[in-house]
Design a protein around this motif. Structure first.
Motif, PDB file in Angstrom:
ATOM      1  N   VAL A 123       0.875  -1.170   0.000  1.00 37.05           N
ATOM      2  CA  VAL A 123       0.000   0.000   0.000  1.00 37.05           C
ATOM      3  C   VAL A 123       0.910   1.218   0.000  1.00 37.05           C
ATOM      4  CG1 VAL A 123      -1.778   1.300   1.209  1.00 37.05           C
ATOM      5  CG2 VAL A 123      -1.754  -1.189   1.340  1.00 37.05           C
TER       6      VAL A 123
ATOM      7  N   LEU B  45      -2.065  -0.949  -4.024  1.00 41.82           N
ATOM      8  CA  LEU B  45      -3.096   0.023  -3.638  1.00 41.82           C
ATOM      9  C   LEU B  45      -2.455   1.358  -3.313  1.00 41.82           C
ATOM     10  CD1 LEU B  45      -6.072   0.640  -2.763  1.00 41.82           C
ATOM     11  CD2 LEU B  45      -5.429  -0.204  -0.481  1.00 41.82           C
TER      12      LEU B  45
ATOM     13  N   LEU C 181      -3.375   5.134  -1.608  1.00 35.95           N
ATOM     14  CA  LEU C 181      -4.355   5.789  -0.754  1.00 35.95           C
ATOM     15  C   LEU C 181      -3.960   7.243  -0.502  1.00 35.95           C
ATOM     16  CD1 LEU C 181      -4.799   3.038   2.006  1.00 35.95           C
ATOM     17  CD2 LEU C 181      -6.426   3.608   0.189  1.00 35.95           C
TER      18      LEU C 181
ATOM     19  N   VAL D 209      -6.571   5.151   7.314  1.00 36.53           N
ATOM     20  CA  VAL D 209      -7.447   4.029   6.958  1.00 36.53           C
ATOM     21  C   VAL D 209      -6.713   2.692   6.967  1.00 36.53           C
ATOM     22  CG1 VAL D 209      -8.953   5.507   5.587  1.00 36.53           C
ATOM     23  CG2 VAL D 209      -7.053   4.337   4.478  1.00 36.53           C
ATOM     24  N   LEU D 210      -5.407   2.690   7.164  1.00 36.37           N
ATOM     25  CA  LEU D 210      -4.625   1.452   7.074  1.00 36.37           C
ATOM     26  C   LEU D 210      -5.099   0.348   8.030  1.00 36.37           C
ATOM     27  CD1 LEU D 210      -1.048   2.928   6.606  1.00 36.37           C
ATOM     28  CD2 LEU D 210      -2.403   1.694   4.895  1.00 36.37           C
TER      29      LEU D 210
ATOM     30  N   SER E 156      -7.919  -0.526   8.794  1.00 31.69           N
ATOM     31  CA  SER E 156      -9.086  -1.178   8.212  1.00 31.69           C
ATOM     32  C   SER E 156      -8.765  -1.893   6.900  1.00 31.69           C
ATOM     33  CB  SER E 156     -10.194  -0.140   7.958  1.00 31.69           C
ATOM     34  OG  SER E 156     -10.592   0.472   9.160  1.00 31.69           O
ATOM     35  N   ILE E 157      -7.590  -1.634   6.350  1.00 30.38           N
ATOM     36  CA  ILE E 157      -7.209  -2.178   5.050  1.00 30.38           C
ATOM     37  C   ILE E 157      -6.318  -3.407   5.167  1.00 30.38           C
ATOM     38  CG2 ILE E 157      -5.963  -1.693   2.904  1.00 30.38           C
ATOM     39  CD1 ILE E 157      -8.591  -0.248   3.054  1.00 30.38           C
ATOM     40  N   LEU E 158      -5.334  -3.365   6.069  1.00 30.49           N
ATOM     41  CA  LEU E 158      -4.289  -4.386   6.100  1.00 30.49           C
ATOM     42  C   LEU E 158      -4.708  -5.758   6.637  1.00 30.49           C
ATOM     43  CD1 LEU E 158      -1.254  -2.223   7.286  1.00 30.49           C
ATOM     44  CD2 LEU E 158      -1.781  -2.965   4.961  1.00 30.49           C
TER      45      LEU E 158
ATOM     46  N   THR F  60      -4.940  -9.448   4.684  1.00 30.09           N
ATOM     47  CA  THR F  60      -4.331  -9.321   3.367  1.00 30.09           C
ATOM     48  C   THR F  60      -2.836  -9.606   3.448  1.00 30.09           C
ATOM     49  OG1 THR F  60      -3.635  -6.986   3.480  1.00 30.09           O
ATOM     50  CG2 THR F  60      -5.949  -7.416   2.958  1.00 30.09           C
TER      51      THR F  60
ATOM     52  N   THR G  82       3.040  -1.950   4.230  1.00 33.45           N
ATOM     53  CA  THR G  82       3.149  -0.502   4.052  1.00 33.45           C
ATOM     54  C   THR G  82       4.270   0.019   4.929  1.00 33.45           C
ATOM     55  OG1 THR G  82       1.863   1.551   3.898  1.00 33.45           O
ATOM     56  CG2 THR G  82       1.557   0.235   5.883  1.00 33.45           C
TER      57      THR G  82
END
Length: 303
Positions: free
Chosen positions: A195, A221, A223, A228-229, A231-233, A236, A240
């Motif tokens: 990311v 990705l 951003l 928001v990381l 909620s993203i990582l 997956t 980052t």
């Protein structure tokens, strides 16, 4: 020109700085038609359109840019004279202060700042401005903000700074990453998806080192913000790179799944996060107090 209404100066300055009639009206707490009316009067007085509307907003003309410099200096002189004449009492003041922070600063620094200011000045208004590192020096010089916290030293003759904390970059990823355990190799860093945060907060040191070392990443990705990381990582294989303090904070307060922090497989120099303010703040008891309180609120920050 002798009948020029000095009350139109704040409108003109706000419109020049925001490039928007709507934003100007919001800042001054007036209606949009009143802004349009005042602008019409100024256009007649100066025989110039002053601002031309295009797809980027209200763009100032050459005359408007010239007026802005003079009007801004005059407004700052008036503000300084008033501030020097008026004794600042933090316990009763309702003054507005503006602080420029990145989204990471909002997560990490803002709670500490608010907790401190709630004790020392419960009635002041704190307005947080989203940091744009390329505009930060100009914002301070023009008085648009009272202070800026960022990872880059704003090298300008009129700006002072104070180190808040020493930081370094790390890798943040899901705690149950299927291919990476308790350490990160260069091969894993290069082959796993990443990311990349296209941030205006000034966090570009790691990118510069990667470019120097000719290390390529698989960017999956992009951003606009770091916040928001969490909620993203989780869940997956994404990696980052970000400062260690905020990474540790994300691990302590996971959003939807556990995260972990690993050291990078290459060396990136440590850096200071700094509080910046303009030297003229030292002539205003209120602005001087605000900067001192920010330093006090963040004095125990450690990477």
């Amino acid at each position: 020109m002798s009948s020029f209404d000095l009350n139109m100066i704040p409108m003109f300055l706000a419109l020049h700085e925001t490039g928007s009639v709507t934003a100007t009206a919001d800042r001054l707490n007036v209606t949009q038609p009143s802004i349009s009316y005042a602008l019409g009067k100024m256009r007649k007085q100066f025989d110039d359109p002053l601002f031309i509307r295009n797809r980027n907003g209200m763009q100032p003309t050459r005359v408007a840019n010239s007026l802005y410099t003079s009007f801004k200096e005059a407004a700052q002189s008036v503000d300084l004279a008033i501030a020097q004449a008026r004794k600042f009492d933090p316990a009763s003041s309702t003054r507005n202060f503006r602080l420029a922070l990145s989204d990471m600063g909002e997560v990490d620094f803002l709670p500490r700042v608010l907790e401190h200011l709630n004790r020392t000045a419960p009635h002041i208004e704190l307005e947080v401005i989203s940091l744009n590192i390329e505009m930060a020096t100009q914002w301070l010089n023009e008085g648009y903000v009272d202070a800026v916290i960022c990872s880059r030293v704003l090298a300008d003759a009129g700006i002072n700074y104070h180190p808040v904390m020493l930081e370094h970059y790390v890798c943040l990823l899901a705690a149950d990453h299927p291919k990476i355990g308790n350490s990160l190799s260069m091969e894993q860093f290069s082959t796993e998806p990443h990311v990349l945060v296209n941030s205006t907060s000034g966090h570009q040191l790691a990118e510069q080192v990667l470019k120097t070392l000719d290390i390529k990443r698989r960017v999956r990705l992009r951003l606009p913000h770091f916040s928001v990381l969490p909620s993203i990582l989780p869940g997956t294989r994404l990696l980052t790179v970000l400062p260690s303090h905020i990474a540790a904070s994300f691990c302590r307060h996971p959003a939807i799944g556990s995260l972990k922090v690993l050291e990078l497989p290459f060396k990136v120099p440590s850096f200071y996060v700094n509080l910046h303010w303009h030297v003229r703040s030292n002539q205003s008891s209120a602005a001087k107090w605000f900067c001192a309180e920010l330093i006090a609120a963040l004095k125990d920050m450690k990477a």
